[in-house]
Design an enzyme around this catalytic site. Structure first.
Site, short mmCIF file in Angstrom:
data_model
loop_
_atom_site.label_atom_id
_atom_site.label_comp_id
_atom_site.label_asym_id
_atom_site.label_seq_id
_atom_site.Cartn_x
_atom_site.Cartn_y
_atom_site.Cartn_z
N ASP A 131 -9.91 -8.91 8.77
CA ASP A 131 -11.13 -9.08 8.34
C ASP A 131 -11.78 -10.36 8.49
O ASP A 131 -12.84 -10.75 8.88
CB ASP A 131 -11.39 -8.61 6.73
CG ASP A 131 -11.78 -7.06 6.58
OD1 ASP A 131 -11.29 -6.40 7.35
OD2 ASP A 131 -12.41 -6.74 5.68
N LYS A 142 5.33 -14.33 4.10
CA LYS A 142 5.18 -15.15 2.73
C LYS A 142 6.63 -15.27 2.05
O LYS A 142 7.18 -15.23 1.04
CB LYS A 142 4.35 -14.74 1.54
CG LYS A 142 4.10 -15.72 0.60
CD LYS A 142 3.23 -17.12 1.04
CE LYS A 142 2.92 -17.85 -0.34
NZ LYS A 142 2.39 -19.12 0.17
N TYR A 185 0.86 -1.24 0.12
CA TYR A 185 0.00 -0.16 -0.04
C TYR A 185 0.77 1.16 0.28
O TYR A 185 0.41 2.45 0.35
CB TYR A 185 -0.90 -0.03 1.04
CG TYR A 185 -1.98 -0.88 1.15
CD1 TYR A 185 -2.31 -2.00 0.04
CD2 TYR A 185 -2.75 -1.17 2.31
CE1 TYR A 185 -3.22 -2.81 0.26
CE2 TYR A 185 -4.08 -2.05 2.21
CZ TYR A 185 -3.91 -2.92 1.07
OH TYR A 185 -5.17 -3.90 1.23
N ASP A 211 -0.97 -17.82 3.99
CA ASP A 211 -2.10 -18.74 3.76
C ASP A 211 -2.50 -19.77 4.73
O ASP A 211 -3.58 -20.04 5.22
CB ASP A 211 -1.49 -19.41 2.06
CG ASP A 211 -0.32 -19.82 2.04
OD1 ASP A 211 0.59 -19.66 2.97
OD2 ASP A 211 -0.06 -20.29 1.03
N ASP A 215 -4.50 -6.46 6.62
CA ASP A 215 -5.70 -6.06 6.24
C ASP A 215 -6.79 -7.03 5.97
O ASP A 215 -7.84 -7.17 6.59
CB ASP A 215 -5.73 -5.11 4.77
CG ASP A 215 -6.88 -4.67 4.41
OD1 ASP A 215 -7.79 -4.45 5.19
OD2 ASP A 215 -6.93 -3.80 3.40
MG MG Z 1 -10.24 -4.01 5.06
#
Ligand code: MG
Ligand code: NAI
Length: 340
Positions: free
Chosen positions: A232, A171, A123, A204, A228
Site C-alpha cells: 500500500d 523483522k 493472517y 521498518d 500488505d
Molecule cells: Mg491492503
C-alpha cells in the site's frame, strides 16, 4: 477460459462491471460466472462466502474479485471472504506491482513488485481471547513449505527482470523464531538463483526506503502482513489505490483483484477509478499467456490494454482521485476507443 467474477461490495461492483465490459469486448469467447460475497451477502444469507461462490471459484480457471467491506469490529460468524478465498484456493503468492504512472524528467522511474506470502503469517486466522477476554493472542505461522514456495516465486520473477535484484524484508531481530525461520529458509532458497542479487532489510527500514527512494527496489519478498502494508505504501508512487492491481497465484489457479477496498466514501457516485481493475485484466492476460498454447494472442491483449491505460494516464480523462472530474464510465469509454 472460464472466469468467476465476484464484484463484492461498494465500488467493487462498479469497477468490476467496468472491467467486464472491457474484457468481453477484448475476449468475447470468455465464459463468465458471477458469484456473490462480502458484507452485503453476509447480511442477506448469514455467510460472507457462500458455498456456491467457493465452488464457482474452484471450478473456474481464474477469478476476478472486486472488493468487500469487512467491518473492523468483530461480528459473530463473519470472516473476510477474500482472505478465506486465498486460503481455500491455496493462492500463496500475492504479486503487487508498482510502476510510475508519469515520467517526470529528473525523477528516477519506479518499477517494483512486492511479492507477499498470502496464506500464513499473522493472517493464518489463529486468534483467541484468554484471561476472561482481557488478553488477545494471534499466532504468527511461518512454515518451510510456505516460505520456500514464496521465495522461489520471487526469485523466478527477479531472475526474469533486467535488474535481477531481490530484497528480503523481515523483522528477524525481534521476531527471532518466526522471522528467523523465514530469513534462513529465504537465504537458502535464494542461493539456488545465482543471477539474482539478494539484500536484506528490516521491515521498518524497508518502509522508510519504499516511501523515500522506491526506485532502488526491484522485487521485494516478505510475509503476509508486512507485504500488505508495504505494497500500500509502494502504490502511492504508482498513482495511488485507484491504479494498484494485484494477482494472487496458486499452482493451478489465480485470482486477480484491485488492491483497494470497497471505498464507502465514494461508492454509488459512479466516480471510482476503474484502472486498477483494468490493470487486473492485464495481469490476467499475462498469466494466461504463460500457461496457454495460445500465448501470442494473450500477449497482444495484454499489450493493447496496457497501451490504452498508458494513453489514458497521459491524456485523460481522469477520475477525481487523479485530479479530474471524469466518471468511471467516461474512463471506460476512452479505454474502449483506444483499444487495438
Ligand atoms: Mg491492503
Ligand atoms: P479503501 O481502499 O476502500 O479506500 C481508501 C481510500 O482510497 C478512500 O478514500 C477511497 O475513496 C479511495 N479509493 C480506493 N479505491 C479507489 C478507486 N478505485 N478510485 C478512487 N478512489 C479510490 O480502504 P478503506 O477505506 O480503508 O476500507 C473500506 C472498506 O474496504 C473496509 O470495509 C475494508 O475492510 C475494505 N477493504 C477491502 C479490501 C478487499 O476487498 N481486498 C482491501 C482493503 C479494504
Amino acid at each position: 477460459m472460464k472466469l468467476c467474477v465476484i464484484p463484492g461490495d461498494g465500488i467493487g461492483g462498479e469497477v468490476i462491471t467496468a472491467a467486464r465490459t472491457v474484457l468481453t469486448t477484448m475476449l468475447p469467447e470468455v465464459t463468465i460466472t458471477e458469484a456473490e460475497a462480502g458484507w452485503h451477502t453476509f447480511q442477506q444469507t448469514g455467510t460472507a462466502l457462500p458455498e456456491a461462490t467457493l465452488s464457482a471459484a474452484q471450478q473456474a480457471d481464474a477469478v476476478l474479485f472486486g472488493a468487500v467491506a469487512s467491518p473492523s469490529h468483530p461480528v459473530d460468524g463473519y470472516r473476510s471472504p477474500i482472505v478465506a478465498l486465498r486460503r481455500a484456493l491455496d493462492l500463496y503468492a500475492n504479486i503487487r506491482p508498482t510502476v510510475s504512472y508519469k515520467v517526470v524528467p529528473g525523477v528516477p522511474p519506479v518499477d517494483l513488485i512486492v511479492v507477499r506470502e498470502n496464506t500464513e503469517g499473522l493472517y493464518a486466522g489463529r486468534e483467541r481471547l484468554e484471561d476472561n477476554g482481557n488478553t488477545a493472542i494471534t499466532e504468527r505461522v511461518v512454515t518451510r513449505r510456505g516460505t520456500e514456495r514464496i521465495v522461489q516465486q520471487a526469485c523466478t520473477l527477479a531472475s526474469q527482470r533486467p535488474r535481477r535484484k531481490l530484497t528480503l524484508v523481515h523483522k528477524a531481530n525481534v521476531l527471532r523464531v518466526s522471522d528467523g525461520l523465514f530469513r534462513s529458509i529465504a537465504l537458502e532458497v535464494a542461493q539456488q538463483y545465482p543471477t539474482v542479487t539478494v539484500e536484506e532489510l528490516l521491515v521498518d527500514t524497508a518502509a522508510m526506503h519504499i516511501a523515500r527512494s522506491p526506485e532502488r527496489f526491484d522485487v521485494v519478498v516478505t510475509t503476509n502482513l508486512f507485504g500488505d502494508i508495504l505494497s500500500d505504501v509502494a502504490c502511492i508512487h504508482g498513482g495511488g489505490l485507484g491504479l494498484a492491481s494485484s494477482a494472487n497465484l496458486g499452482e493451478q489457479q489465480a485470482l486477480f483483484e484491485p488492491v483497494h477496498g470497497a471505498a464507502p466514501d465514494i461508492a454509488g457516485q459512479g466516480i471510482a477509478n476503474p484502472l486498477a481493475a483494468l490493470g487486473c485484466l492485464v495481469l490476467l492476460f499475462e498469466w494466461l499467456a504463460h500457461r496457454h498454447t495460445d500465448t501470442l494472442t494473450y500477449h497482444l491483449l495484454a499489450q493493447s490494454l496496457r497501451a490504452a491505460i498508458a494513453t489514458t494516464l497521459r491524456e485523460g480523462p481522469f477520475t477525481p482521485d487523479l485530479g479530474g472530474t471524469a466518471t468511471t464510465h467516461d474512463v471506460i469509454q476512452a479505454i474502449l476507443d483506444r483499444l487495438f
